[in-house]
Design an enzyme around this catalytic site. Structure first.
Site, PDB file in Angstrom:
ATOM      1  N   HIS A 168     -10.946   6.745   1.387  1.00 31.23           N
ATOM      2  CA  HIS A 168      -9.543   6.767   0.960  1.00 31.23           C
ATOM      3  C   HIS A 168      -9.340   5.709  -0.125  1.00 31.23           C
ATOM      4  O   HIS A 168     -10.085   4.740  -0.214  1.00 31.23           O
ATOM      5  CB  HIS A 168      -8.606   6.488   2.148  1.00 31.23           C
ATOM      6  CG  HIS A 168      -8.842   5.140   2.777  1.00 31.23           C
ATOM      7  ND1 HIS A 168      -9.832   4.933   3.714  1.00 31.23           N
ATOM      8  CD2 HIS A 168      -8.243   3.941   2.599  1.00 31.23           C
ATOM      9  CE1 HIS A 168      -9.830   3.660   4.094  1.00 31.23           C
ATOM     10  NE2 HIS A 168      -8.876   3.037   3.429  1.00 31.23           N
TER      11      HIS A 168
ATOM     12  N   LYS B 266      -6.954  -4.732  -3.137  1.00 30.70           N
ATOM     13  CA  LYS B 266      -7.693  -5.272  -1.992  1.00 30.70           C
ATOM     14  C   LYS B 266      -8.721  -4.250  -1.527  1.00 30.70           C
ATOM     15  O   LYS B 266      -8.561  -3.057  -1.739  1.00 30.70           O
ATOM     16  CB  LYS B 266      -6.749  -5.669  -0.859  1.00 30.70           C
ATOM     17  CG  LYS B 266      -5.872  -4.550  -0.321  1.00 30.70           C
ATOM     18  CD  LYS B 266      -4.824  -5.121   0.619  1.00 30.70           C
ATOM     19  CE  LYS B 266      -3.945  -4.061   1.238  1.00 30.70           C
ATOM     20  NZ  LYS B 266      -4.628  -3.158   2.149  1.00 30.70           N
TER      21      LYS B 266
ATOM     22  N   ASP C  41       0.782  -1.245   0.000  1.00 32.43           N
ATOM     23  CA  ASP C  41       0.000   0.000   0.000  1.00 32.43           C
ATOM     24  C   ASP C  41       0.817   1.301   0.000  1.00 32.43           C
ATOM     25  O   ASP C  41       0.540   2.225   0.774  1.00 32.43           O
ATOM     26  CB  ASP C  41      -0.938   0.014   1.204  1.00 32.43           C
ATOM     27  CG  ASP C  41      -1.942  -1.127   1.181  1.00 32.43           C
ATOM     28  OD1 ASP C  41      -1.917  -1.926   0.233  1.00 32.43           O
ATOM     29  OD2 ASP C  41      -2.738  -1.228   2.134  1.00 32.43           O
TER      30      ASP C  41
ATOM     31  N   HIS D 263     -16.336   0.044   6.093  1.00 34.56           N
ATOM     32  CA  HIS D 263     -14.945   0.513   6.164  1.00 34.56           C
ATOM     33  C   HIS D 263     -14.869   2.033   6.075  1.00 34.56           C
ATOM     34  O   HIS D 263     -14.019   2.654   6.713  1.00 34.56           O
ATOM     35  CB  HIS D 263     -14.151  -0.134   5.031  1.00 34.56           C
ATOM     36  CG  HIS D 263     -12.672  -0.026   5.158  1.00 34.56           C
ATOM     37  ND1 HIS D 263     -11.958  -0.590   6.194  1.00 34.56           N
ATOM     38  CD2 HIS D 263     -11.758   0.572   4.353  1.00 34.56           C
ATOM     39  CE1 HIS D 263     -10.663  -0.336   6.021  1.00 34.56           C
ATOM     40  NE2 HIS D 263     -10.511   0.372   4.928  1.00 34.56           N
TER      41      HIS D 263
ATOM     42  N   CYS E  57      -1.854  -2.380   7.853  1.00 37.00           N
ATOM     43  CA  CYS E  57      -1.775  -3.346   6.756  1.00 37.00           C
ATOM     44  C   CYS E  57      -0.477  -4.146   6.736  1.00 37.00           C
ATOM     45  O   CYS E  57      -0.476  -5.317   6.346  1.00 37.00           O
ATOM     46  CB  CYS E  57      -2.009  -2.638   5.429  1.00 37.00           C
ATOM     47  SG  CYS E  57      -3.700  -1.963   5.325  1.00 37.00           S
TER      48      CYS E  57
ATOM     49  N   ASP F  57      -4.873  -0.617  -1.693  1.00 33.82           N
ATOM     50  CA  ASP F  57      -6.282  -0.496  -1.349  1.00 33.82           C
ATOM     51  C   ASP F  57      -6.996  -0.004  -2.598  1.00 33.82           C
ATOM     52  O   ASP F  57      -6.497   0.886  -3.296  1.00 33.82           O
ATOM     53  CB  ASP F  57      -6.474   0.528  -0.218  1.00 33.82           C
ATOM     54  CG  ASP F  57      -6.475  -0.101   1.159  1.00 33.82           C
ATOM     55  OD1 ASP F  57      -6.147  -1.287   1.281  1.00 33.82           O
ATOM     56  OD2 ASP F  57      -6.809   0.610   2.119  1.00 33.82           O
TER      57      ASP F  57
END
Length: 198
Positions: free
Chosen positions: A76, A101, A9, A62, A143, A51
């Site tokens: 985000h 993801k 990420d 989320h 993460c 992400d």
């Protein structure tokens, strides 16, 4: 060779100026690029995750307009936006597999993501016979943590490079590194990592 590196990420929204900025994130992007420029050939597989959240829903809770910053967050890394793109200092030329993801649900670990061909990353790693994994990227206390724990759970030998990660919260990140070491990860600077360590 059966070693992969997972770059977690390294995205605009997780670096300075982004929606969930990690202070020092841009510098981590630069250091990861420098490391890969020297060491990409040490790996059988280079994986980078992002992400990649839906724009038109709360992604399974989320996203929230009143986030608790534990299980819910401001929007985000929305798919197709600049915030979801890799940070410009992260040179992706050595990346073999790009993983997305999230996509409508909460996801912290690379192991919850999919490669561009739709396969789970677990399938990709198994196909390559990967048994050793190095983890770098953002953020240590979220993460990076979950990716490392999942890699251990999948039976891989894991190293976390302390100079190629950065956390949201300094104190919590230190606790997380202790947790990961206790779980079985080797927590070391990249310069001090022997290629034989597994």
């Amino acid at each position: 060779m059966t070693r992969a590196i997972l770059v977690v990420d390294v995205q605009n929204d997780f670096t300075e100026g982004g929606a969930l900025a990690v202070q020092g994130g841009a510098a981590v992007a630069e250091r990861i690029s420098a490391y890969l420029a020297e060491h990409a050939d040490d790996y059988d597989l280079v994986v980078a995750s992002r992400d990649w959240h839906d724009a038109d829903n709360d992604n399974g809770g989320h996203f929230s307009t009143e986030p608790d910053f534990i299980d819910s967050w401001p929007p985000h890394c929305v798919a197709g936006t600049p915030g979801a793109e890799y940070h410009p200092s992260f040179d992706t030329s050595a990346v073999d597999v790009h993983v997305r993801k999230g996509m409508g649900e909460p996801a912290y670990s690379v192991y919850e993501g999919q490669a561009e061909d739709g396969r789970r990353i677990t399938e990709v790693l198994a196909e390559r016979g990967i048994i050793e994994v190095d983890v770098v990227g953002l953020a240590t206390d979220y993460c990076v943590r979950q990716t490392t724990l999942d890699a251990i759970e999948h039976g891989q030998h894991v190293r976390v490079f302390t100079d190629l990660i950065e956390g949201v919260h300094h104190e919590r990140s230190a606790e997380v590194l202790a947790e990961l070491a206790h779980a079985g990860a080797v927590v070391v600077p990249s310069a001090g990592a022997s290629p034989e360590v597994g």
